[in-house]
Enzyme design. Structure first.
Site, PDB file in Angstrom:
ATOM      1  N   ASN A 207      -3.869  -2.415   2.313  1.00 13.05           N
ATOM      2  CA  ASN A 207      -3.977  -3.106   3.206  1.00 13.05           C
ATOM      3  C   ASN A 207      -5.920  -2.986   3.569  1.00 13.05           C
ATOM      4  O   ASN A 207      -6.668  -3.074   2.460  1.00 13.05           O
ATOM      5  CB  ASN A 207      -4.431  -0.801   3.836  1.00 13.05           C
ATOM      6  CG  ASN A 207      -5.068  -0.627   2.586  1.00 13.05           C
ATOM      7  OD1 ASN A 207      -6.171   0.081   2.890  1.00 13.05           O
ATOM      8  ND2 ASN A 207      -4.263   0.009   2.028  1.00 13.05           N
ATOM      9  N   ASP A 277       1.319   4.924   2.543  1.00 13.63           N
ATOM     10  CA  ASP A 277       2.662   5.215   2.767  1.00 13.63           C
ATOM     11  C   ASP A 277       3.670   5.137   1.977  1.00 13.63           C
ATOM     12  O   ASP A 277       4.528   6.120   1.617  1.00 13.63           O
ATOM     13  CB  ASP A 277       2.899   6.076   4.445  1.00 13.63           C
ATOM     14  CG  ASP A 277       1.843   6.124   4.931  1.00 13.63           C
ATOM     15  OD1 ASP A 277       0.688   7.082   3.754  1.00 13.63           O
ATOM     16  OD2 ASP A 277       1.553   5.890   5.707  1.00 13.63           O
ATOM     17  N   LYS A 287       7.305 -13.872 -11.568  1.00 13.49           N
ATOM     18  CA  LYS A 287       7.149 -14.093  -9.795  1.00 13.49           C
ATOM     19  C   LYS A 287       8.562 -14.139  -9.272  1.00 13.49           C
ATOM     20  O   LYS A 287       9.825 -15.226 -10.113  1.00 13.49           O
ATOM     21  CB  LYS A 287       6.489 -15.167 -10.270  1.00 13.49           C
ATOM     22  CG  LYS A 287       6.362 -15.690  -8.463  1.00 13.49           C
ATOM     23  CD  LYS A 287       5.432 -17.231  -8.534  1.00 13.49           C
ATOM     24  CE  LYS A 287       5.343 -16.990  -7.411  1.00 13.49           C
ATOM     25  NZ  LYS A 287       4.674 -19.472  -7.688  1.00 13.49           N
ATOM     26  N   PHE A 322      -9.291  12.647   5.602  1.00  8.86           N
ATOM     27  CA  PHE A 322      -9.552  11.488   6.913  1.00  8.86           C
ATOM     28  C   PHE A 322      -7.927  11.626   7.298  1.00  8.86           C
ATOM     29  O   PHE A 322      -7.429  11.006   7.254  1.00  8.86           O
ATOM     30  CB  PHE A 322     -10.014  10.089   5.947  1.00  8.86           C
ATOM     31  CG  PHE A 322     -11.580  10.041   5.772  1.00  8.86           C
ATOM     32  CD1 PHE A 322     -11.865  11.220   4.725  1.00  8.86           C
ATOM     33  CD2 PHE A 322     -12.215   9.277   6.648  1.00  8.86           C
ATOM     34  CE1 PHE A 322     -12.952  10.761   4.751  1.00  8.86           C
ATOM     35  CE2 PHE A 322     -13.725   9.350   6.414  1.00  8.86           C
ATOM     36  CZ  PHE A 322     -13.914  10.338   4.897  1.00  8.86           C
ATOM     37  N   LYS A 336      -2.655  17.262  12.105  1.00  7.85           N
ATOM     38  CA  LYS A 336      -2.487  16.938  10.227  1.00  7.85           C
ATOM     39  C   LYS A 336      -3.232  17.882   9.015  1.00  7.85           C
ATOM     40  O   LYS A 336      -2.685  18.464   8.108  1.00  7.85           O
ATOM     41  CB  LYS A 336      -3.512  15.123  10.236  1.00  7.85           C
ATOM     42  CG  LYS A 336      -2.406  14.930   8.977  1.00  7.85           C
ATOM     43  CD  LYS A 336      -3.477  12.869   8.937  1.00  7.85           C
ATOM     44  CE  LYS A 336      -2.793  12.410   9.919  1.00  7.85           C
ATOM     45  NZ  LYS A 336      -3.139  10.809   9.644  1.00  7.85           N
ATOM     46  N   LYS A 340      -1.366  19.978   6.703  1.00  8.40           N
ATOM     47  CA  LYS A 340      -1.887  19.716   5.114  1.00  8.40           C
ATOM     48  C   LYS A 340      -3.356  20.933   4.226  1.00  8.40           C
ATOM     49  O   LYS A 340      -3.138  20.973   3.875  1.00  8.40           O
ATOM     50  CB  LYS A 340      -2.274  18.818   5.238  1.00  8.40           C
ATOM     51  CG  LYS A 340      -1.543  16.944   5.105  1.00  8.40           C
ATOM     52  CD  LYS A 340      -1.200  15.816   5.100  1.00  8.40           C
ATOM     53  CE  LYS A 340      -1.004  15.163   5.508  1.00  8.40           C
ATOM     54  NZ  LYS A 340      -1.060  13.308   5.271  1.00  8.40           N
TER      55      LYS A 340
HETATM   56  N1  CTP Z   1      -2.914  10.602   1.898  1.00 10.24           N
HETATM   57  C1  CTP Z   1      -2.796  10.587   0.640  1.00 10.24           C
HETATM   58  N2  CTP Z   1      -2.040  10.017   0.140  1.00 10.24           N
HETATM   59  C2  CTP Z   1      -1.377   9.634   0.850  1.00 10.24           C
HETATM   60  C3  CTP Z   1      -1.249   8.989   2.483  1.00 10.24           C
HETATM   61  C4  CTP Z   1      -2.544   9.678   2.684  1.00 10.24           C
HETATM   62  O1  CTP Z   1      -3.887  11.736   0.230  1.00 10.24           O
HETATM   63  N3  CTP Z   1       0.314   8.767   0.428  1.00 10.24           N
HETATM   64  C5  CTP Z   1      -4.112  10.155   3.001  1.00 10.24           C
HETATM   65  C6  CTP Z   1      -5.061   9.833   2.982  1.00 10.24           C
HETATM   66  O2  CTP Z   1      -6.544   9.690   2.115  1.00 10.24           O
HETATM   67  C7  CTP Z   1      -6.341  10.410   4.225  1.00 10.24           C
HETATM   68  C8  CTP Z   1      -5.133  11.609   4.857  1.00 10.24           C
HETATM   69  O3  CTP Z   1      -4.486  11.352   4.032  1.00 10.24           O
HETATM   70  O4  CTP Z   1      -6.742  11.382   4.123  1.00 10.24           O
HETATM   71  C9  CTP Z   1      -4.292  10.790   5.520  1.00 10.24           C
HETATM   72  O5  CTP Z   1      -3.688   9.419   5.773  1.00 10.24           O
HETATM   73  P1  CTP Z   1      -2.996   9.096   6.963  1.00 10.24           P
HETATM   74  O6  CTP Z   1      -1.797   7.670   6.524  1.00 10.24           O
HETATM   75  O7  CTP Z   1      -4.038   9.129   8.492  1.00 10.24           O
HETATM   76  O8  CTP Z   1      -2.139  10.212   7.980  1.00 10.24           O
HETATM   77  P2  CTP Z   1      -0.653  10.879   7.293  1.00 10.24           P
HETATM   78  O9  CTP Z   1      -0.774  11.861   6.869  1.00 10.24           O
HETATM   79  O10 CTP Z   1       0.027   9.595   6.230  1.00 10.24           O
HETATM   80  O11 CTP Z   1       0.325  10.212   8.491  1.00 10.24           O
HETATM   81  P3  CTP Z   1       0.322   9.446  10.227  1.00 10.24           P
HETATM   82  O12 CTP Z   1       0.880   8.063   9.069  1.00 10.24           O
HETATM   83  O13 CTP Z   1       2.209   9.839   9.566  1.00 10.24           O
HETATM   84  O14 CTP Z   1      -0.897   9.723  10.390  1.00 10.24           O
END
Ligand code: CTP
Length: 394
Positions: A207, A277, A287, A322, A336, A340
């Protein structure tokens, strides 16, 4: 690591006392670089300053000798503290009004950490309402003003305006630095950057995260004396601070392992990384060839590091997450925070110009578990990191 101090000398007679301040700083293990205005060189000489500071002296913006025209920026990045001594009415006025027309004022304006100013001027000038208003403005913006003393001035008049003695300036800066380390002995775990999820030998899912926000957080917490563990995905960012231990990881799974391990002994964890995610269910060591009509990469969820830390969190630990949201921002962030088990959540909105991924600025809302919300406005990521640290420390 030695404290890095820029001594900025402007053109007042008190400049002749500044070499003593430089000696005191050096004797107390500070690294010193000196920047002077053209007028300051009427009172002190470059060889004296160079010999005492053991560094080249910065004097001209566009000298033939300087290797690049961005030295004022590197000087500002290098330093922890700026001491402007003597600070003439002219330099105070320029700084208070954002004017940068020489090497000293340009580097001062590019500097965003601790600034101390020791004014020195004639009594009437010092009490002039314009000068006083400028000093008040600077103080309200966080500049530390080391008040001048009352005594006999170079012009023969007795009154306020004599620069504080080098010893007083040194003591002031020294206690400021000591008091500025409220996190000595505290351990902070910070995640930063993107993660790369491998598809095959040369391809990954990643990303746009630059890692800058997490690195600025690491800088701020280290400056406050904390012992920082910075767990980062692939990034161009660099950090040089002996209070920061950097762990480079690639994938979400590697970041999970390291963060969970380090959280165990941490007092505060701030997870600013943009963790994938989803990750490919299977990866290819070679490859992939271009031989498929229809190539499907099956993705499976990664482990949520933040949620896991929320489950493991003990009474004395503070957990900060975040959130990057595009709609129903506040509601989603609050949800969230609760789900969490966080103490704070920092909400970035992708709808705001200048905020989020790959830009030097950010605009966030910081929400706490009691329902308080703080809006930062658009600022540099360093200033946002300062805001976050202040909210966490209360
Ligand atoms: N985060 C994490 N581990 C993951 C995904 C996310 O620790 N596998 C943490 C990020 O570092 C950030 C927070 O989760 O602090 C929020 O991530 P975000 O992607 O916005 O939230 P999600 O809980 O994944 O929910 P969604 O994508 O459905 O909004």
């Amino acid at each position: 690591m030695a404290l890095r101090v820029v001594v900025a000398i402007s053109g007042g007679i008190a400049a002749y006392k500044v070499p003593l301040l430089i000696r005191m700083l050096k004797k107390n293990n500070c690294e010193v670089k000196v920047v002077v205005t053209k007028n300051a060189l009427e009172f002190v000489t470059i060889p004296t300053l160079q010999t005492l500071s053991q560094n080249p002296v910065y004097s001209e913006m566009f000298s033939e000798k300087s290797s690049q025209f961005t030295e004022h920026i590197s000087l500002a990045d290098w330093a922890d503290v700026f001491i402007v001594a003597p600070a003439t009415a002219n330099v105070i006025g320029k700084y208070a009004n954002g004017i940068a027309d020489d090497c000293l004022t340009t580097s001062l304006l590019a500097f965003d950490k601790i600034v101390c100013m020791a004014p020195a001027m004639n009594t009437k000038m010092y009490h002039n309402p314009v000068v006083q208003a400028n000093l008040k403005k600077l103080q309200s913006l966080g500049v530390n003003v080391i008040l001048p003393e009352n005594g006999e001035l170079a012009c023969g008049v007795v009154g306020d305006g004599r620069m504080a003695e080098p010893e007083t300036i040194f003591q002031f800066v020294d206690s400021l630095i000591k008091n500025n380390k409220p996190l000595k002995g505290k351990k902070i775990c910070i995640t930063a950057g993107p993660t790369y999820e491998q598809i095959d030998a040369v391809r990954f899912i990643g990303n746009y995260s630059s890692g800058r926000m997490g690195f600025e957080l690491a800088k701020v917490f280290a400056q406050k004396g904390a012992e920082v563990s910075l767990i980062t995905g692939p990034t161009q960012q660099v950090i040089e601070n002996e209070n920061v231990k950097r762990y480079d990881v690639k994938s979400a799974a590697q970041m999970y392992e390291k963060t969970v391990e380090i959280f165990e002994t941490s007092d505060i964890a701030i997870l600013s990384a943009a963790v994938a995610d989803y990750t490919p269910k299977s990866t290819f060591d070679n490859k992939l060839k271009k031989k498929y009509d229809n190539l499907v990469v099956e993705l499976v969820p990664t482990k949520d590091i933040l949620a896991e830390l929320g489950r493991r969190k003990k009474e004395h630990q503070t957990l900060v997450g975040f959130a990057l949201e595009t709609d129903n921002e506040l509601e989603n962030a609050k949800d969230k925070l609760q789900r969490k088990n966080l103490d704070f959540i920092v909400l970035n909105s992708l709808n705001d110009k200048g905020a989020g991924f790959n830009v030097p600025t950010n605009k966030v809302s910081i929400l706490d578990a009691k329902g308080n919300i703080y809006e930062s406005g658009l600022k540099s990521k360093y200033e946002i990191a300062l805001d976050i640290s202040e909210k966490i420390l209360g």
